[in-house]
Structure formats: C-alpha cells, structure tokens
Enzyme design. Structure first.
Site, PDB file in Angstrom:
ATOM      1  N   THR A  30       0.843  -1.214   0.000  1.00 11.11           N
ATOM      2  CA  THR A  30       0.000   0.000   0.000  1.00 11.11           C
ATOM      3  C   THR A  30       0.875   1.260   0.000  1.00 11.11           C
ATOM      4  O   THR A  30       0.505   2.269  -0.590  1.00 11.11           O
ATOM      5  CB  THR A  30      -0.968   0.038   1.203  1.00 11.11           C
ATOM      6  OG1 THR A  30      -0.214  -0.065   2.413  1.00 11.11           O
ATOM      7  CG2 THR A  30      -1.995  -1.080   1.137  1.00 11.11           C
ATOM      8  N   PHE A  37      -7.080  -5.051  -0.393  1.00  4.76           N
ATOM      9  CA  PHE A  37      -8.464  -5.423  -0.653  1.00  4.76           C
ATOM     10  C   PHE A  37      -9.413  -4.886   0.398  1.00  4.76           C
ATOM     11  O   PHE A  37     -10.521  -4.481   0.086  1.00  4.76           O
ATOM     12  CB  PHE A  37      -8.575  -6.958  -0.673  1.00  4.76           C
ATOM     13  CG  PHE A  37      -8.444  -7.545  -2.055  1.00  4.76           C
ATOM     14  CD1 PHE A  37      -8.180  -6.747  -3.150  1.00  4.76           C
ATOM     15  CD2 PHE A  37      -8.614  -8.909  -2.251  1.00  4.76           C
ATOM     16  CE1 PHE A  37      -8.057  -7.293  -4.416  1.00  4.76           C
ATOM     17  CE2 PHE A  37      -8.497  -9.467  -3.519  1.00  4.76           C
ATOM     18  CZ  PHE A  37      -8.215  -8.658  -4.594  1.00  4.76           C
ATOM     19  N   ARG A  38      -8.975  -4.931   1.644  1.00  4.63           N
ATOM     20  CA  ARG A  38      -9.953  -4.737   2.707  1.00  4.63           C
ATOM     21  C   ARG A  38      -9.963  -3.352   3.333  1.00  4.63           C
ATOM     22  O   ARG A  38     -10.935  -2.991   3.997  1.00  4.63           O
ATOM     23  CB  ARG A  38      -9.761  -5.810   3.789  1.00  4.63           C
ATOM     24  CG  ARG A  38     -10.255  -7.141   3.285  1.00  4.63           C
ATOM     25  CD  ARG A  38      -9.975  -8.295   4.218  1.00  4.63           C
ATOM     26  NE  ARG A  38     -10.542  -9.521   3.652  1.00  4.63           N
ATOM     27  CZ  ARG A  38     -10.015 -10.200   2.646  1.00  4.63           C
ATOM     28  NH1 ARG A  38      -8.895  -9.802   2.101  1.00  4.63           N
ATOM     29  NH2 ARG A  38     -10.607 -11.283   2.177  1.00  4.63           N
ATOM     30  N   ILE A 105       0.633 -10.136  -6.056  1.00  2.56           N
ATOM     31  CA  ILE A 105       0.753 -10.439  -7.479  1.00  2.56           C
ATOM     32  C   ILE A 105       1.541  -9.345  -8.189  1.00  2.56           C
ATOM     33  O   ILE A 105       1.667  -9.352  -9.401  1.00  2.56           O
ATOM     34  CB  ILE A 105      -0.661 -10.546  -8.105  1.00  2.56           C
ATOM     35  CG1 ILE A 105      -1.452  -9.262  -7.821  1.00  2.56           C
ATOM     36  CG2 ILE A 105      -1.389 -11.770  -7.566  1.00  2.56           C
ATOM     37  CD1 ILE A 105      -2.809  -9.190  -8.498  1.00  2.56           C
ATOM     38  N   ASP A 106       2.076  -8.392  -7.412  1.00  4.59           N
ATOM     39  CA  ASP A 106       2.632  -7.177  -8.018  1.00  4.59           C
ATOM     40  C   ASP A 106       4.107  -7.278  -8.411  1.00  4.59           C
ATOM     41  O   ASP A 106       4.640  -6.379  -9.065  1.00  4.59           O
ATOM     42  CB  ASP A 106       2.426  -5.968  -7.091  1.00  4.59           C
ATOM     43  CG  ASP A 106       2.993  -6.195  -5.687  1.00  4.59           C
ATOM     44  OD1 ASP A 106       4.051  -6.840  -5.549  1.00  4.59           O
ATOM     45  OD2 ASP A 106       2.375  -5.706  -4.712  1.00  4.59           O
ATOM     46  N   HIS A 123      -0.401 -16.541  -5.353  1.00  3.15           N
ATOM     47  CA  HIS A 123      -1.558 -16.144  -6.169  1.00  3.15           C
ATOM     48  C   HIS A 123      -1.155 -15.692  -7.566  1.00  3.15           C
ATOM     49  O   HIS A 123      -1.900 -14.963  -8.221  1.00  3.15           O
ATOM     50  CB  HIS A 123      -2.357 -15.050  -5.446  1.00  3.15           C
ATOM     51  CG  HIS A 123      -2.966 -15.533  -4.163  1.00  3.15           C
ATOM     52  ND1 HIS A 123      -3.390 -14.713  -3.155  1.00  3.15           N
ATOM     53  CD2 HIS A 123      -3.213 -16.800  -3.723  1.00  3.15           C
ATOM     54  CE1 HIS A 123      -3.866 -15.437  -2.156  1.00  3.15           C
ATOM     55  NE2 HIS A 123      -3.769 -16.702  -2.473  1.00  3.15           N
ATOM     56  N   CYS A 159      -2.498 -20.555 -30.156  1.00  4.65           N
ATOM     57  CA  CYS A 159      -3.503 -21.620 -30.315  1.00  4.65           C
ATOM     58  C   CYS A 159      -4.941 -21.124 -30.297  1.00  4.65           C
ATOM     59  O   CYS A 159      -5.868 -21.924 -30.436  1.00  4.65           O
ATOM     60  CB  CYS A 159      -3.314 -22.679 -29.232  1.00  4.65           C
ATOM     61  SG  CYS A 159      -3.925 -22.158 -27.609  1.00  4.65           S
ATOM     62  N   SER A 198      -4.144  -9.702   6.119  1.00  2.00           N
ATOM     63  CA  SER A 198      -5.253  -9.870   7.060  1.00  2.00           C
ATOM     64  C   SER A 198      -5.316 -11.318   7.542  1.00  2.00           C
ATOM     65  O   SER A 198      -6.047 -11.632   8.470  1.00  2.00           O
ATOM     66  CB  SER A 198      -6.568  -9.464   6.398  1.00  2.00           C
ATOM     67  OG  SER A 198      -6.766 -10.231   5.222  1.00  2.00           O
ATOM     68  N   ASN A 222       1.051  -5.842  11.274  1.00  2.00           N
ATOM     69  CA  ASN A 222      -0.135  -5.466  10.502  1.00  2.00           C
ATOM     70  C   ASN A 222      -0.877  -4.344  11.210  1.00  2.00           C
ATOM     71  O   ASN A 222      -0.878  -4.273  12.435  1.00  2.00           O
ATOM     72  CB  ASN A 222      -1.073  -6.683  10.353  1.00  2.00           C
ATOM     73  CG  ASN A 222      -1.980  -6.558   9.148  1.00  2.00           C
ATOM     74  OD1 ASN A 222      -1.499  -6.339   8.038  1.00  2.00           O
ATOM     75  ND2 ASN A 222      -3.274  -6.673   9.347  1.00  2.00           N
TER      76      ASN A 222
END
Ligand code: NAD
Length: 252
Positions: A30, A37-38, A105-106, A123, A159, A198, A222
């Site tokens: 962040t 997400f949260r 995923i960054d 992920h 393909c 989280s 956190n």
C-alpha cells in the site's frame, strides 16, 4: 504492551533468528500506492469480482475482467518497492532469509532485488498473461497494448485459447507446486515474519500457522488485528514502512 515494547520484542526475535521466512500480503504494497483489498478505498470497493467460472464461460465476463486489468495495470507497472520490501532484501543480504512467500501479485519483492527463486507467489503474478489452453505467456504490457488496439478480451496467438492474467482468480485452482514449496519452507524456518496480511484468505493464510506448529517463532506486523494474533510471539501494529526497517536492524 506499548507499541515501542512490541517493536523491541519483535526486533530481538528477528536478531536471534537464522532461518527467516517472510510471508507478505497486500499491506506491504500500500505504501507503494497499490491499494489492498480490505482497507477503505481498496480494490473491492471499486470493482465487481469476475470469478474463474465466469471468466472461462462468458465473453462478457472476460471483457469486464480485462477492462479492470487494463485500468489497473499502469499503476501496478509503475509502482516502486518501498521500505518494507527493502527490509526483506536486507534480511536476504544478511544471509538469513530462506524464502519470501507472498500473496501479492505485483512482483515488487523481485523488483526490490530479491532473487526470483526465493520468492513464492501463491496467487500468481500480474506481470504476465497466460493461455489457459497451451500455457503460452505474454507480458501484461503486450496484453494491454492489444486491448488498447481494440481486442477487448485477447486470445492466444499460438492456439486461439483464452488468455488470462497469470493471477489466481476466485474459484481457480491454486498453484499446488508453489504451495508445497512454501509449506516446506515454512516447516523449516525458525522465524516466520508475517507482514501486511489480514491472514484470512485461505489456503495462503495457513502458511504462518504451519510454521508456528512446526516450532518456529511467529511475528505479525499489521495495522489491523488478524485471527493468528493470539498464537504469535510478537504482534506489532503499525505502518510497515516505519516498523520493518527497525526489526531488521542489526545494531543495538
Ligand atoms: P488484505 O487486503 O486482506 O489485508 C491487508 C492488510 O494489510 C490489512 O489487514 C491492513 O490492515 C494491512 N495494511 C495495509 N496497509 C498497511 C500498512 N501500510 N502498514 C501496516 N498494515 C497495513 O490483503 P491480503 O491479506 O493480502 O489478502 C488479499 C488478497 O488480494 C491477496 O491474497 C492478494 O492476492 C490480493 N491482492 C494483492 C495485491 C498486491 O499484489 N499488491 C493488492 C490487493 C490484493
């Protein structure tokens, strides 16, 4: 325990550890400008979720998924690693970071300088897109250029199969080989440093628990409480960019 005392107790645990495994979630990025997400204003507040089933079965779903991806990509591509990522790199340079397991995923851990083979992405990655039929991969830059050029939901040029960002969507199978490697690293570490997660998204969130049950110390850094706080040896609530460099300092 005061915030300072929590930092000091965590710092001692880090100083005593020889085999650290990091576990990171969206919170570590962040401060690089990528929303989690949260938290308020996070990704879920802005977008409707297109799950895997919808992606594979509906052209409209794929178009919406790629629309969201193309809108988010420039900020993701331009984001720079921050002090939290640098702190894990420092542990690596000290020769004490066995692995870095991430829900993210960054790609920012690799961009910060951590060798790719030390980073386990549970992920997937948003830096590439993969064909669901033949597995061919292209960069997200290329996929987004093709969208700009008018392909709303690009297809594989090898393909003709469906191209999907190489991230794990809701309802999509986990990369079990990566999960297994992560689990093995968690079982072997003497300290698990869980940062910016989280700790509610399963099965990823069970990794710190695996480490704890195998006898490792557990530190959680956190801003908000997590379900694993009660089994942690130290819980530090604060901003990652301020706290993490303190924890990996070797002096004092
Ligand atoms: P989450 O959004 O559920 O939780 C993030 C946690 O980080 C929150 O508890 C919040 O309190 C904390 N946090 C945020 N900024 C912080 C800061 N600066 N300092 C301290 N704490 C801070 O994220 P999650 O647990 O990783 O799960 C969400 C899923 O979404 C992940 O599995 C991931 O795949 C995906 N995701 C990834 C990214 C990314 O790659 N950067 C971004 C959003 C979502």
């Amino acid at each position: 325990m005061s915030a300072d005392a929590a930092v000091e107790s965590a710092r001692r645990l880090v100083a005593a550890a020889e085999h650290v495994v990091g576990f990171t979630g969206a919170g570590i990025s962040t401060e690089s400008g990528i929303p989690d997400f949260r938290s308020p204003g996070g990704v879920w507040a802005e977008n409707r979720i297109v799950d895997y089933q919808e992606f594979v079965s509906s052209e409209a779903g794929r178009i919406e998924y790629w629309r969201q991806k193309a809108a988010a990509w420039p900020a993701m591509r331009d984001a720079q690693p921050n002090a939290g990522h640098a702190a894990f790199l420092e542990l690596h340079r000290q020769g004490r970071l066995d692995a870095l397991i991430t829900q993210n995923i960054d790609g920012l851990h690799q961009r910060s300088g951590l060798p790719a083979e030390r980073v386990f992405e549970l992920h997937g990655t948003t830096t590439e897109a993969g064909c669901l039929t033949c597995g061919d991969r292209i960069t997200s830059d290329e996929a987004c250029r093709r969208i700009e050029a008018g392909e709303q939901a690009p297809r594989c040029r090898e393909c003709g199969g469906l191209l999907k960002p190489a991230t794990i969507s809701f309802g999509q199978a986990m990369p079990w080989d990566v999960m297994e490697q992560a689990q093995t690293a968690a079982e072997a570490c003497d300290l698990m440093l869980a940062v910016g997660s989280s700790l509610v998204v399963e099965p990823a969130a069970s990794i710190p628990r695996v480490a704890r049950f195998a006898g490792a110390r557990l530190i959680i850094v956190n801003r908000d409480p997590t379900p694993l706080d009660r089994m942690a040896d130290a819980v530090v609530r604060g901003e990652i960019g301020a706290v993490l460099p303190e924890l990996v300092r070797r002096d004092g």
